[in-house]
Design an enzyme around this catalytic site. Structure first.
Site, PDB file in Angstrom:
ATOM      1  N   GLU A 157       0.877  -1.163   0.000  1.00  0.00           N
ATOM      2  CA  GLU A 157       0.000   0.000   0.000  1.00  0.00           C
ATOM      3  C   GLU A 157       0.916   1.215   0.000  1.00  0.00           C
ATOM      4  OE1 GLU A 157      -3.311  -0.541   2.759  1.00  0.00           O
ATOM      5  OE2 GLU A 157      -3.173   1.593   3.106  1.00  0.00           O
ATOM      6  N   ASP A 209      -4.580  10.570   9.473  1.00  0.00           N
ATOM      7  CA  ASP A 209      -3.379   9.897   9.946  1.00  0.00           C
ATOM      8  C   ASP A 209      -2.880  10.438  11.274  1.00  0.00           C
ATOM      9  OD1 ASP A 209      -2.550   7.884   7.932  1.00  0.00           O
ATOM     10  OD2 ASP A 209      -2.706   9.605   6.587  1.00  0.00           O
ATOM     11  N   TYR A 217     -11.560  -2.491   3.467  1.00  0.00           N
ATOM     12  CA  TYR A 217     -10.597  -2.060   4.480  1.00  0.00           C
ATOM     13  C   TYR A 217     -11.367  -1.769   5.759  1.00  0.00           C
ATOM     14  CZ  TYR A 217      -6.478   0.519   6.287  1.00  0.00           C
ATOM     15  OH  TYR A 217      -5.402   0.947   7.020  1.00  0.00           O
TER      16      TYR A 217
END
Lengths: 390, 264
Positions: free
Chosen positions: B46, B57, B171
């Site tokens: 990824e 993040d 995911y």
């Protein structure tokens, strides 16, 4: 129009972990936004606590100087010293109706952080405010104000360490704490429903202005000016006039001059892009990386702008322009001297634009400037600039 | 079927999906890191495109994005990184990007270039399916998988929409919040697998917070089809950025340890 969009702009470009919270907020806003119990509670806080309605002041000296009739909408007289409290009281009350136990907020100049701290204190909800380290350095009195009112100020050391990064950090906190936390966003930016909700709470400015000018003059103004960072004070005063024949002028931060690249003029010098959950005009490079910004007014030091402004810019309904730091400083001094009103440096941008365009107006023309905040917070910075480089 | 689907079809154990930031610590160091994780047995790579404002993040990956941008990483450089990896590996490559990168390039243009460089799929971190119509079409037309995230807070109604729009794999975010290595594996992971499994034939890979061999073992037990590790790898790259041999050694040791647990 698509849900949550202003023309092509707006939307919900948010990480999946926030989507549940955004739809919960949208439902709550729809439910309580028209609920008589919610609205009457909010109205009583706005009247008895915040000091609404704020006056519409006829500036006799400035009118004489400029050759047109100048009125100021006095949001500087709202509790806390700026228009921000309209929104924070509305959202904090909504959060209480939703059963949220904690408020988080971002702040640049500190005005929104202070307004959130005020709302949290009076409504009894704990507040944590994210603030960039650079802004903490230049706006220290506001840090102390927030702490006095029981809010916790969390320094942000990532990225440019200013408002944009404070928003990033608040979004990250919210993603991890959505169950019990409400993110009290301070402007008409962010993913849907924030731009719509903040506009609704800030529209009280324009509604009052409309009633006050009709009562006093028997007609609508010829033009309304407001400064635009994220754009909440501007949308607040513009929105109730969008359908009328009234010139609406938004003034962005020209910083050291658009040509220098050191400014905050997203609409005048940016292009469409996606930041903080919405598609809107943005200061970015060719790869879509968000650019650093500059303004003497910390509240305008932001690379994006509310999506509704982007639409109003594209349709041409609102004229957007910019003034430089220097022009804003001159307007700051002039309004203080001629009218006995010290404006926030943000609001001084709108005054500066009035000075620049006064020649376009006739003697009987009525011009309203939204004086979105008072200048106490800027005194140290202006004094430092007057002393010159050390 | 893309290389992503093929890998899941071939394995009789959960896939190990390794996230790295393109151009971090610099272009050369990135290739060293990519080679190390691939040789040690990563099944899917990824690849993160650095962004100035990575709101999904945590601190480790934020620092890597900032540093990679300071080193001059661009979108051209990003596509070039894919081509460089393709010189030595056929590993499936999933691009993990923020929406403005794709929007600014031009959605269709981005997918064409991604395909041309050798990518297999795209995940846009801040683009839920509600906003993703154009990207999903562009992915389909260029033969790439559009991968979507599911969070513990995703409603049943939206889950249906995500599963209908997405391809490659799903995911699953093991927890609410941002990326970043955590001490403990959230118990929401296995619950989420149980909730999503009956509704889709797509493989289910779990990410966010996974950093230890025992996390991998627990996810194998929970019958995940893949585990995704990002921050823990990026932290190794950060720590040994100045010593490529040591970086290779540490990354390989880490990946081997995770792989061993996935094999059971």
């Amino acid at each position: 129009m698509k849900r949550g969009r202003f023309g092509d702009f707006g939307g919900q470009f948010a990480p999946e972990s926030l989507m549940g919270a955004l739809s919960e907020l949208e439902d709550a806003f729809r439910r309580y936004g028209n609920d008589p119990g919610f609205l009457s509670t909010l109205d009583s806080y706005l009247a008895e606590f915040a000091g609404r309605p704020t006056p519409l002041t006829h500036c006799r000296n400035l009118s004489e100087d400029l050759g047109c009739r100048v009125f100021l909408k006095r949001e500087d007289l709202l509790h806390g010293g700026a228009h921000k409290l309209n929104n924070t009281l509305g959202q904090a009350l909504l959060a209480r109706f939703m059963g949220k136990k904690r408020l988080i907020a971002e702040t640049g100049a500190g005005q929104h952080g202070v307004a959130t701290a005020i709302a949290g204190a009076v409504l009894g909800i704990p507040v944590e405010v994210y603030m960039g380290e650079v802004d903490i350095g230049r706006q220290h009195p506001n840090v102390f104000r927030m702490e006095l009112m029981g809010a916790k100020v969390i320094p942000v050391s990532s990225g440019t360490r200013t408002l944009k990064d404070a928003v990033n950090e608040a979004l990250r906190d919210w993603a991890a704490s959505v169950g019990e936390t409400h993110y009290l966003l301070g402007s008409v930016v962010g993913p849907h429903p924030f731009p719509l909700m903040v506009r609704t709470f800030q529209s009280v400015i324009g509604k009052e202005t409309r009633a006050q000018i009709l009562e006093r003059e028997g007609r609508l103004p010829d033009a309304i000016l407001a400064c635009v960072g994220g754009g909440s004070n501007a949308i607040g005063i513009f929105h109730p006039f969008l359908q009328d024949r009234v010139r609406l002028i938004g003034v962005e931060a020209g910083g050291e001059g658009i040509e220098t690249g050191r400014h905050g003029a997203s609409l005048c010098a940016g292009s469409p892009g996606i930041l903080h959950g919405a598609l809107s005009f943005l200061l970015q490079d060719q790869d879509g990386q968000v650019l650093p910004t500059h303004s003497i007014a910390a509240g305008l030091d932001y690379p994006g702008v509310g999506p509704e402004h982007s639409m109003l810019h594209e349709t041409g309904r609102v004229e957007y322009t910019s003034v430089t730091d220097q022009e804003a400083l001159e307007a700051f001094a002039l309004l203080s001297r001629r009218e006995g009103i010290i404006p926030a440096l943000e609001s001084a941008h709108a005054i500066a634009q009035l000075l620049k365009m006064a020649g376009e107006f006739e003697r009987d023309d009525i011009i309203v400037v939204n004086l979105s905040g008072r200048g106490d917070k800027d005194l140290a910075e202006v004094a430092r600039l007057r002393r010159g480089p050390e | 079927m893309t290389r992503i689907g093929e890998v899941f079809g071939m394995l009789d154990r959960p896939a190990f999906i390794a996230y790295l930031v393109a151009g971090y610590p610099d272009q050369h160091g990135f290739l060293t890191a990519a080679q190390a994780v691939i040789e040690a047995g990563a099944d899917i790579l990824e690849l993160g495109m650095p962004f100035s404002d990575p709101v999904a993040d945590g601190p480790t990956i934020q620092r890597a994005h900032t540093r990679a941008l300071e080193q001059g990483m661009t979108v051209d450089g990003f596509f070039n990184s894919i081509r460089e990896v393709r010189r030595f590996s056929e590993i499936p490559i999933l691009l993990m990007v923020y929406c403005n990168t794709v929007y600014r390039r031009g959605v269709e243009q981005f997918y064409l270039e991604a395909k041309g460089a050798g990518a297999d799929g795209v995940l846009i971190v801040d683009m839920p399916p509600e906003e993703g119509g154009r990207a999903v079409r562009a992915a389909r037309e260029s033969g790439l998988d559009q991968v979507f995230l599911v969070a513990p807070s995703t409603s049943d109604e939206r889950l249906e929409q995500i599963l209908k729009s997405g391809g490659g794999f799903v995911y699953l975010a093991s927890l609410l919040g941002v990326t970043g290595a955590r001490e403990k594996l959230s118990d929401q992971a296995s619950r989420l697998i149980g909730r999503v499994r009956p509704r889709t034939r797509l493989p289910l890979a779990v990410g966010f917070g996974i950093s230890r061999p025992e996390h991998a073992a627990a996810l194998r037990t929970a019958r995940a089809d893949g585990v995704i590790v990002g921050s823990a790898l990026v932290r190794i790259v950060e720590e040994y950025a100045g010593d490529p041999e040591r970086m290779t050694h540490e990354l390989q040791g880490f990946v081997a340890g995770m792989r061993k647990e996935l094999e059971g």
